[in-house]
Enzyme design. Sequence first.
Site, PDB file in Angstrom:
ATOM      1  N   GLN A  30      41.165  39.440  41.489  1.00 27.04           N
ATOM      2  CA  GLN A  30      41.070  38.609  42.690  1.00 27.04           C
ATOM      3  C   GLN A  30      41.895  39.272  43.789  1.00 27.04           C
ATOM      4  OE1 GLN A  30      39.603  35.316  43.420  1.00 27.04           O
ATOM      5  NE2 GLN A  30      40.173  36.071  45.448  1.00 27.04           N
ATOM      6  N   GLY A  31      41.341  39.333  44.974  1.00 26.55           N
ATOM      7  CA  GLY A  31      42.096  39.909  46.090  1.00 26.55           C
ATOM      8  C   GLY A  31      41.382  39.652  47.391  1.00 26.55           C
ATOM      9  N   THR A  32      41.867  40.301  48.459  1.00 29.67           N
ATOM     10  CA  THR A  32      41.226  40.136  49.765  1.00 29.67           C
ATOM     11  C   THR A  32      39.796  40.676  49.746  1.00 29.67           C
ATOM     12  OG1 THR A  32      42.226  42.233  50.400  1.00 29.67           O
ATOM     13  CG2 THR A  32      43.398  40.238  51.051  1.00 29.67           C
ATOM     14  N   GLU A  35      36.212  38.901  44.342  1.00 26.35           N
ATOM     15  CA  GLU A  35      36.493  38.660  42.930  1.00 26.35           C
ATOM     16  C   GLU A  35      35.837  39.730  42.064  1.00 26.35           C
ATOM     17  OE1 GLU A  35      36.464  33.870  42.523  1.00 26.35           O
ATOM     18  OE2 GLU A  35      34.598  34.772  43.245  1.00 26.35           O
ATOM     19  N   LYS A  51      31.868  43.385  40.861  1.00 23.94           N
ATOM     20  CA  LYS A  51      32.746  43.168  42.017  1.00 23.94           C
ATOM     21  C   LYS A  51      31.946  42.476  43.120  1.00 23.94           C
ATOM     22  CE  LYS A  51      35.665  45.710  45.308  1.00 23.94           C
ATOM     23  NZ  LYS A  51      36.211  47.049  45.655  1.00 23.94           N
ATOM     24  N   ASP A 152      44.764  53.612  48.726  1.00 21.75           N
ATOM     25  CA  ASP A 152      45.285  52.378  48.120  1.00 21.75           C
ATOM     26  C   ASP A 152      45.753  52.651  46.693  1.00 21.75           C
ATOM     27  OD1 ASP A 152      46.102  49.761  48.037  1.00 21.75           O
ATOM     28  OD2 ASP A 152      44.115  48.933  47.649  1.00 21.75           O
TER      29      ASP A 152
END
Length: 370
Positions: A30-32, A35, A51, A152
């Site tokens: 889960q993130g910006t 999901e 994703k 990242d």
Amino acid sequence: MSSGSQVEELVFPNCENASEKYEKLAKIGQGTFGEVFKARNRETKALVAMKKVLMENEKEGFPITAIREIKILQLLRHENVVQLIEICRTRAGPYNRFKSTFFLIFEFCEHDLAGLLSNANVKFTLGEIKKVMQQLLNGLYFIHSNKILHRDMKAANILITKNGVLKLADFGLARALVSKGSNPKYTNRVVTLWYRPPELLLGERMYGPSIDVWGAGCIMAEMWTRSPIMQGNTEQHQLQLISQLCGSISPDVWPGVHKMELYDKLELPKGQKRKVKERLKPYVRDQYALDLLDKLLCLDPSKRMDCDSALNHDLFWTDPMPTDLTPMLSRHTTSMFEYLAPPRRRGPIHPQAPAHKPAHNPDQHFERVF
């Protein structure tokens, strides 16, 4: 242009109905970005990672960030880069306000590195740490050779299969390198703060592969410390932690740094000596590993070791040699992901380091003993 036509222009395998083809089994991320789900192909029974492409902020069309990620992953076919299998959509109907949902379908990897490091029962030998780092640097060398920046790098974006194969993942912030002659200017608002290199924190917008190498150095240290080594709350705080570990940032050690946009606008600690080896020595007992860490965490990006040189470092060519991860991972049948692990607790900043080598305890974090 419609979402569908944009995706079709990518000339990538796609399926028309995700729910018919794949059965969701569990949420694993889960993130910006949205999901991520563990799922199974209903026909072949093969496991995949789905994703979800976040569409809420898109008034029309397919998100440019997702298109960029797909195009980059089309280019990057390598054992140490996660493989994108296809793009799937759900049928539009009243249950989804007549808007299709898109999923990127990836090969399934059983663990991410942050999840493994958060589990006290997972213990890496020196040979196994070497194998992780060798594969990580190999993946970075490949993407940099193809003129791609990951942007990242962090432990949660390093996937590892049950067979011990490491995969660089989450290329949502990745970017193709532009030739130097064209005076490229990228955003410096990339890389999770704890892994962000000093040049980005100082406002640099003309950067290269060395930003990923800094992240690799942070991850390498984390293999021993078991949690991120510099946990800043703000950009200013992160620079303070970097200075306390790597020494004061000045033109003496980093020629030209005074020309950076934020050099005179931020309070940079003065008189700090470089202590990378000294501070990490209670954890990292191997001299070759300490030397490589020192070279990866070099303040001046032009002097920071590149992936090719790092792969030729003595660390990877001395006993114990890099060791297959499969036997160790076979003892852990449950998938380990950062999303499923307990939140990482953080201790007070910079007390005295211990004289002894700490045990592998996920609650004994690096900031607590720095």
